[in-house]
Design a protein around this motif. Structure first.
Motif, short mmCIF file in Angstrom:
data_model
loop_
_atom_site.label_atom_id
_atom_site.label_comp_id
_atom_site.label_asym_id
_atom_site.label_seq_id
_atom_site.Cartn_x
_atom_site.Cartn_y
_atom_site.Cartn_z
N LEU A 41 0.85 -1.18 0.00
CA LEU A 41 0.00 0.00 0.00
C LEU A 41 0.89 1.24 0.00
O LEU A 41 1.65 1.47 0.93
CB LEU A 41 -0.91 -0.01 1.23
N ALA A 42 0.79 2.03 -1.07
CA ALA A 42 1.60 3.25 -1.18
C ALA A 42 0.95 4.40 -0.43
O ALA A 42 1.63 5.25 0.13
CB ALA A 42 1.78 3.62 -2.65
N GLY A 43 -0.37 4.44 -0.45
CA GLY A 43 -1.07 5.52 0.23
C GLY A 43 -2.57 5.39 0.05
O GLY A 43 -3.05 4.61 -0.78
N GLU A 44 -3.29 6.15 0.85
CA GLU A 44 -4.75 6.15 0.75
C GLU A 44 -5.27 7.49 1.20
O GLU A 44 -4.61 8.22 1.95
CB GLU A 44 -5.36 5.00 1.56
N GLY A 45 -6.44 7.81 0.72
CA GLY A 45 -7.05 9.08 1.07
C GLY A 45 -8.51 9.08 0.70
O GLY A 45 -9.03 8.13 0.13
N TYR A 101 -15.68 8.79 -1.99
CA TYR A 101 -15.01 7.49 -1.93
C TYR A 101 -13.70 7.59 -1.16
O TYR A 101 -13.16 8.66 -0.95
CB TYR A 101 -14.74 6.90 -3.33
N GLN A 102 -13.23 6.42 -0.75
CA GLN A 102 -11.92 6.23 -0.14
C GLN A 102 -11.06 5.58 -1.22
O GLN A 102 -11.51 4.65 -1.89
CB GLN A 102 -12.04 5.29 1.08
N ALA A 103 -9.84 6.08 -1.44
CA ALA A 103 -8.97 5.56 -2.49
C ALA A 103 -7.71 4.94 -1.88
O ALA A 103 -7.20 5.44 -0.87
CB ALA A 103 -8.58 6.68 -3.45
N GLN A 104 -7.23 3.87 -2.51
CA GLN A 104 -5.98 3.24 -2.12
C GLN A 104 -5.15 3.01 -3.37
O GLN A 104 -5.69 2.58 -4.40
CB GLN A 104 -6.20 1.89 -1.45
N LEU A 105 -3.85 3.26 -3.26
CA LEU A 105 -2.91 2.98 -4.35
C LEU A 105 -1.96 1.88 -3.89
O LEU A 105 -1.31 2.02 -2.86
CB LEU A 105 -2.11 4.23 -4.72
N TRP A 106 -1.91 0.80 -4.67
CA TRP A 106 -1.03 -0.33 -4.42
C TRP A 106 0.06 -0.34 -5.49
O TRP A 106 -0.24 -0.20 -6.68
CB TRP A 106 -1.81 -1.64 -4.48
N VAL A 107 1.31 -0.48 -5.08
CA VAL A 107 2.44 -0.51 -6.00
C VAL A 107 3.32 -1.71 -5.68
O VAL A 107 3.25 -2.27 -4.58
CB VAL A 107 3.28 0.79 -5.93
N GLY A 108 4.18 -2.06 -6.62
CA GLY A 108 5.16 -3.12 -6.42
C GLY A 108 6.50 -2.53 -6.04
O GLY A 108 6.60 -1.33 -5.75
N ALA A 164 4.60 5.30 -17.02
CA ALA A 164 4.56 4.16 -16.10
C ALA A 164 5.02 2.88 -16.79
O ALA A 164 4.49 2.51 -17.82
CB ALA A 164 3.16 4.00 -15.53
N THR A 165 6.02 2.25 -16.21
CA THR A 165 6.51 0.98 -16.72
C THR A 165 6.36 -0.13 -15.69
O THR A 165 6.77 -1.25 -15.94
CB THR A 165 8.00 1.09 -17.13
N ALA A 166 5.77 0.18 -14.56
CA ALA A 166 5.54 -0.81 -13.52
C ALA A 166 4.03 -0.86 -13.23
O ALA A 166 3.36 0.16 -13.27
CB ALA A 166 6.30 -0.43 -12.26
N PRO A 167 3.53 -2.04 -12.93
CA PRO A 167 2.09 -2.15 -12.64
C PRO A 167 1.73 -1.52 -11.30
O PRO A 167 2.57 -1.41 -10.41
CB PRO A 167 1.87 -3.67 -12.61
N PHE A 168 0.48 -1.10 -11.19
CA PHE A 168 -0.06 -0.59 -9.93
C PHE A 168 -1.57 -0.74 -9.98
O PHE A 168 -2.14 -0.98 -11.05
CB PHE A 168 0.35 0.87 -9.67
N VAL A 169 -2.20 -0.63 -8.82
CA VAL A 169 -3.66 -0.72 -8.74
C VAL A 169 -4.18 0.45 -7.93
O VAL A 169 -3.66 0.75 -6.86
CB VAL A 169 -4.12 -2.05 -8.08
N LEU A 170 -5.21 1.10 -8.45
CA LEU A 170 -5.92 2.16 -7.73
C LEU A 170 -7.32 1.64 -7.46
O LEU A 170 -8.03 1.25 -8.40
CB LEU A 170 -5.97 3.43 -8.57
N GLU A 171 -7.70 1.60 -6.19
CA GLU A 171 -9.02 1.10 -5.82
C GLU A 171 -9.81 2.19 -5.14
O GLU A 171 -9.30 2.89 -4.27
CB GLU A 171 -8.89 -0.11 -4.89
N LEU A 172 -11.09 2.33 -5.53
CA LEU A 172 -12.00 3.30 -4.94
C LEU A 172 -13.12 2.55 -4.23
O LEU A 172 -13.80 1.72 -4.86
CB LEU A 172 -12.60 4.21 -6.02
#
Length: 182
Positions: free
Chosen positions: A34-38, A48-55, A65-73
């Motif tokens: 988890l990189a961050g949330e807000g 909404y509440q958001a979360q960013l997941w990174v590798g 961007a050359t690396a995958p990530f996920v943004l969830e709301l």
């Protein structure tokens, strides 16, 4: 007593920072963290509440961007899928990504993909890096759609992650710990 309280607070903080990613995030982003949330609010209403997941490579910028990530709301209220698509289109325009024709095409794509949501439901986008970048959308951890258009994927995530985002506080919270690991 003070020392015990400090240990409890520290371990709670560490457990939050080390939260295990949902299974679908782990499948799209190896070694996800988890990189961050807000929170996103509009005129004082929580949307909404958001979360960013990174590798391990972290977040590298919406344009390159050359690396995958996920943004969830996680939605705090019920919203019409068409309104979500229109709001996303409007934000892409404000951020200044894509041409008018591209944004119109992307609006039609989003209208087809985004469902109506209820309070507590989650829509996530997984950025797929590599030779054919794109985005996979999820509703509550189940695949909604794949869009194999790198320009669309970068434009979509720019809504939250671009320096031109109209939600700079949320952007800062999401990117708080998004740097690559040493």
């Amino acid at each position: 007593m003070g020392r015990l309280l400090a240990i409890v607070v520290l371990s709670l903080a560490m457990s939050g920072a080390m939260a295990a990613p949902p299974a679908f995030v782990a499948a799209d982003v190896p070694e996800a963290r988890l990189a961050g949330e807000g929170e996103y609010t509009w005129f004082g209403m929580r949307i909404y509440q958001a979360q960013l997941w990174v590798g391990p490579q972290g977040y590298q910028g919406a344009a390159s961007a050359t690396a995958p990530f996920v943004l969830e709301l996680r939605y705090a209220r019920a919203l019409d899928g068409g309104k979500i698509a229109e709001a996303s289109h409007e934000q892409m325009q404000k951020v200044g990504v894509g041409t008018v024709a591209q944004r119109q095409s992307w609006l039609q794509t989003m209208r087809r993909i985004f469902p109506d949501v209820k309070e507590g439901q989650r829509i996530a986008g997984a950025y797929r890096a590599g030779t054919a970048p794109g985005v996979r959308f999820y509703l509550d951890g189940k695949v909604l759609a794949d869009v194999s258009d790198g320009d669309f994927a970068r434009a979509f995530f720019a809504i939250w992650l671009s320096p031109e985002s109209t939600a700079p506080t949320l952007r800062g919270a999401l990117l708080q710990n998004a740097a690559p690991l040493p």
